[in-house]
Design a protein around this motif. Structure first.
Motif, mmCIF file in Angstrom:
data_model
loop_
_atom_site.group_PDB
_atom_site.id
_atom_site.type_symbol
_atom_site.label_atom_id
_atom_site.label_comp_id
_atom_site.label_asym_id
_atom_site.label_seq_id
_atom_site.Cartn_x
_atom_site.Cartn_y
_atom_site.Cartn_z
ATOM 1 N N ASN A 26 -41.350 25.805 6.602
ATOM 2 C CA ASN A 26 -40.110 25.077 6.846
ATOM 3 C C ASN A 26 -39.300 25.103 5.552
ATOM 4 N N GLU A 27 -39.391 24.080 4.732
ATOM 5 C CA GLU A 27 -38.663 24.098 3.464
ATOM 6 C C GLU A 27 -39.271 25.121 2.500
ATOM 7 N N ASN A 28 -40.565 25.303 2.577
ATOM 8 C CA ASN A 28 -41.297 26.303 1.794
ATOM 9 C C ASN A 28 -42.327 26.958 2.703
ATOM 10 N N ARG A 29 -42.810 28.126 2.290
ATOM 11 C CA ARG A 29 -44.009 28.677 2.929
ATOM 12 C C ARG A 29 -45.171 27.964 2.262
ATOM 13 N N THR A 30 -46.052 27.357 3.036
ATOM 14 C CA THR A 30 -47.173 26.643 2.441
ATOM 15 C C THR A 30 -48.493 27.149 3.005
ATOM 16 N N PHE A 49 -37.275 28.315 5.505
ATOM 17 C CA PHE A 49 -37.264 29.031 6.773
ATOM 18 C C PHE A 49 -35.845 29.432 7.166
ATOM 19 N N LYS A 50 -34.893 28.513 6.922
ATOM 20 C CA LYS A 50 -33.481 28.774 7.214
ATOM 21 C C LYS A 50 -32.686 28.688 5.924
ATOM 22 N N SER A 52 -29.872 27.483 5.482
ATOM 23 C CA SER A 52 -29.201 26.183 5.381
ATOM 24 C C SER A 52 -30.097 25.115 4.758
ATOM 25 N N MET A 53 -31.401 25.379 4.637
ATOM 26 C CA MET A 53 -32.335 24.426 4.031
ATOM 27 C C MET A 53 -32.437 24.617 2.514
ATOM 28 N N THR A 54 -31.776 25.627 1.987
ATOM 29 C CA THR A 54 -31.850 25.920 0.561
ATOM 30 C C THR A 54 -31.147 24.822 -0.236
ATOM 31 N N GLY A 55 -31.776 24.424 -1.337
ATOM 32 C CA GLY A 55 -31.192 23.398 -2.183
ATOM 33 C C GLY A 55 -31.668 23.524 -3.607
ATOM 34 N N LEU A 56 -31.337 22.536 -4.418
ATOM 35 C CA LEU A 56 -31.717 22.510 -5.823
ATOM 36 C C LEU A 56 -33.224 22.686 -5.997
ATOM 37 N N GLN A 57 -33.994 22.175 -5.046
ATOM 38 C CA GLN A 57 -35.451 22.248 -5.138
ATOM 39 C C GLN A 57 -35.976 23.679 -5.074
ATOM 40 N N HIS A 58 -35.161 24.631 -4.688
ATOM 41 C CA HIS A 58 -35.581 26.034 -4.626
ATOM 42 C C HIS A 58 -35.186 26.813 -5.875
ATOM 43 N N THR A 59 -34.367 26.215 -6.726
ATOM 44 C CA THR A 59 -33.984 26.890 -7.962
ATOM 45 C C THR A 59 -35.102 26.730 -8.978
#
Length: 160
Positions: A26-30, A49-50, A52-59
């Motif tokens: 979802n937010e990450n592959r786990t 997964f999408k 649109s779920m990308t955010g600061l937490q992925h940087t």
């Protein structure tokens, strides 16, 4: 992602022979990682997964802030929390190339448990325990602000 790619990521965190179980994407592959000594960990590949779920937490910077905070929380509080592992280079994040993208990967210790359920808040003893844990978290954060992560474009990440 293939088993070979996952084992390559895990090798950077010093895992030799481990069993890998896909949990969700979802937010990450786990993935749950079970090591030969019986210890368990969670591998997170920070790719939502999408889009649109990308955010600061992925940087890289956002993730580094999270991992440094968790590392400090695990060392400096009495709370039982997931603790990040450092890779062979002493880094909290392993960066990989996958399908033309640079992805950040992290490994945390595994904590057995389950998500809080709606009916749990009907049990006074659980509510008291939850309140106590939240109070400890607030106590930690009052002190942690003094060691906030600073990002200076000319100097990179620094702990202040």
């Amino acid at each position: 992602m293939t088993d070979e790619q996952l084992h390559h990521i895990l090798y950077s965190f010093r895992f030799q022979k481990s069993e890998i179980t896909f949990l969700r994407h979802n937010e990450n592959r786990t993935y749950k990682v079970s090591d030969a000594d019986g210890s368990s960990y969670v591998l997170r590949i920070h790719q939502p997964f999408k889009e649109s779920m990308t955010g600061l937490q992925h940087t890289y910077e956002g993730l580094m802030g999270e991992l440094l905070m968790l590392e400090s929380l695990a060392k400096e509080s009495s709370l039982l929390v997931q603790s990040p592992l450092r890779n062979r280079d002493g880094e909290l994040i392993t960066v990989i190339e996958h399908e033309g993208q640079r992805l950040n990967c992290s490994v945390l210790t595994w904590l057995e448990g389950r998500d809080l359920q709606k009916e749990d808040v009907q049990k006074p003893e659980l509510v008291r325990l939850l309140g106590s844990q939240v109070a400890k978290l607030h106590e930690f954060y009052r002190q942690y602000r003094n060691f906030a992560l600073r990002i200076d474009p000319s100097k990179g990440l620094r702990i202040m």
